[in-house]
Write a protein that holds these residues in place. Structure first.
Motif, PDB file in Angstrom:
ATOM      1  N   ALA A 157      -1.170 108.119-150.181  1.00 28.76           N
ATOM      2  CA  ALA A 157      -0.116 107.611-149.299  1.00 28.76           C
ATOM      3  C   ALA A 157       0.507 106.330-149.839  1.00 28.76           C
ATOM      4  N   ASN A 160       2.891 107.308-152.524  1.00 31.70           N
ATOM      5  CA  ASN A 160       4.006 108.018-151.903  1.00 31.70           C
ATOM      6  C   ASN A 160       4.961 107.056-151.209  1.00 31.70           C
ATOM      7  N   ASN A 161       4.402 106.067-150.491  1.00 33.59           N
ATOM      8  CA  ASN A 161       5.230 105.062-149.818  1.00 33.59           C
ATOM      9  C   ASN A 161       6.038 104.241-150.813  1.00 33.59           C
ATOM     10  N   GLU A 193       0.093 121.156-149.414  1.00 35.67           N
ATOM     11  CA  GLU A 193      -0.170 119.841-148.822  1.00 35.67           C
ATOM     12  C   GLU A 193       0.567 118.734-149.570  1.00 35.67           C
ATOM     13  N   ASP A 197       3.068 116.615-147.340  1.00 42.34           N
ATOM     14  CA  ASP A 197       2.620 115.278-146.941  1.00 42.34           C
ATOM     15  C   ASP A 197       2.945 114.188-147.956  1.00 42.34           C
ATOM     16  N   TYR A 198       3.016 114.557-149.216  1.00 42.12           N
ATOM     17  CA  TYR A 198       3.232 113.566-150.282  1.00 42.12           C
ATOM     18  C   TYR A 198       4.373 114.044-151.179  1.00 42.12           C
ATOM     19  N   PRO A 250       8.079 108.725-145.104  1.00 44.93           N
ATOM     20  CA  PRO A 250       6.855 109.512-144.869  1.00 44.93           C
ATOM     21  C   PRO A 250       6.208 109.172-143.527  1.00 44.93           C
ATOM     22  N   GLN A 251       5.679 110.209-142.864  1.00 44.18           N
ATOM     23  CA  GLN A 251       5.052 110.013-141.547  1.00 44.18           C
ATOM     24  C   GLN A 251       3.558 110.359-141.532  1.00 44.18           C
ATOM     25  N   TYR A 252       3.127 111.311-142.342  1.00 42.02           N
ATOM     26  CA  TYR A 252       1.706 111.693-142.473  1.00 42.02           C
ATOM     27  C   TYR A 252       1.101 112.183-141.159  1.00 42.02           C
ATOM     28  N   GLN A 253       1.894 112.895-140.369  1.00 38.88           N
ATOM     29  CA  GLN A 253       1.399 113.371-139.086  1.00 38.88           C
ATOM     30  C   GLN A 253       0.335 114.461-139.227  1.00 38.88           C
ATOM     31  N   CYS A 255      -1.913 114.635-141.756  1.00 38.00           N
ATOM     32  CA  CYS A 255      -3.003 114.220-142.644  1.00 38.00           C
ATOM     33  C   CYS A 255      -4.225 113.786-141.845  1.00 38.00           C
ATOM     34  N   LEU A 258      -6.161 110.474-144.193  1.00 37.03           N
ATOM     35  CA  LEU A 258      -5.189 109.556-144.776  1.00 37.03           C
ATOM     36  C   LEU A 258      -5.905 108.391-145.452  1.00 37.03           C
TER      37      LEU A 258
END
Length: 276
Positions: A157, A160-161, A193, A197-198, A250-253, A255, A258
């Motif tokens: 993450a 990714n951020n 995934e 997510d990423y 990105p929100q990572y809902q 994951c 995380l």
């Protein structure tokens, strides 16, 4: 002597002791072959990633231009860990100090953050001349000048951020990452995934230039799977504009695992109701 004074005195002794230990680790690492290999690889990677300047002349102006670029460069380090108790983190900090010296980045222009840092560790970093960030940026740091991001064994993450925040050709061309190899992350992650997510890592694998850094077996826990990652502007500028247009935060809902500590959202006080 009061108990408070005794505690302060002991903390100062601890800071001085750990600063000496870190500087000893720097000296030990400087004598290792891995350091020379990393130094050479970093200098090659950063020079290749810089945009060519058709107006440059030969000789001294080239040297002056390179020196100007180096003087403007800064460094950001996330996720170093508790280096006072963890030997691996201490070696990673020592390597960071060597890299700053090699890249001519002033110590004050290197900013660090990790929620795991203790008060004493923050004091140690300041004693070394480094800058300690007070806010959890979650990796969302915009590169406004050439920036070396030192992200050793950080969660997906965070990478990714960082990519999302700099998702345009200009900013990405200013970014150099020393951290987990993106192609390695792709191999270890289920494709669905990674894309869901990423997504910025998923897209960046094909945009970046990766140069895997060597790691001797005895330091496998410290420096394994580490690469210098750059984004050559010549490659970025050839991509269609649609590459950069749809770039949601990105929100990572979805994951469940995380690998990042999110910043704390302040709790608003309850409104005060005046008596009627």
């Amino acid at each position: 002597m009061s108990s408070d004074s005794g505690e302060e005195w002991q903390e100062q002794l601890d800071v001085e002791k750990l600063v000496r230990r870190i500087r000893d680790t720097v000296s030990d690492l400087r004598a290792e072959e891995i350091w020379q290999q990393w130094k050479n690889q970093l200098l090659v990677s950063t020079s290749l990633s810089r945009p060519s300047d058709s107006l440059k002349t030969e000789g001294q102006q080239d040297k002056d231009s390179e020196a100007t670029v180096r003087q403007q460069q800064e460094c950001v380090c996330y996720g170093l860990g508790s280096f006072s108790s963890c030997v691996s983190a201490r070696y990673q900090l020592a390597m960071l100090l060597l890299l700053l010296d090699a890249e001519h980045i002033p110590l004050k222009d290197c900013s660090l953050y990790d929620p795991a840092f203790s008060v004493t560790e923050k004091d140690i970093l300041r004693e070394l001349g480094l800058t300690v960030l007070t806010e959890n940026e979650e990796g969302k740091r915009l590169a406004s000048k050439p920036t070396l991001f030192y992200l050793m064994h950080c969660g997906k993450a965070l990478y990714n951020n960082l990519l999302w925040q700099n998702w345009n050709p200009h900013c990405l061309s200013l970014v150099t990452i020393i951290g987990n190899c993106f192609s390695g992350i792709r191999e270890r992650t289920i494709e669905r995934e990674l894309k869901q997510d990423y997504s910025y890592i998923s897209k960046a694998v094909d945009l970046c230039e990766e140069r895997l850094l060597p790691c001797p077996s005895r330091l496998i826990d410290v420096f394994s799977d580490t690469a210098v990652i750059t984004f050559p502007s010549e490659r970025l500028n050839k991509l269609p504009s649609s590459t950069w247009t749809d770039s949601p935060e990105p929100q990572y809902q979805h994951c469940s695992d995380l690998e990042i500590i999110l910043k704390q959202t302040p709790v608003l006080d309850s409104p005060v109701i005046s008596p009627s």
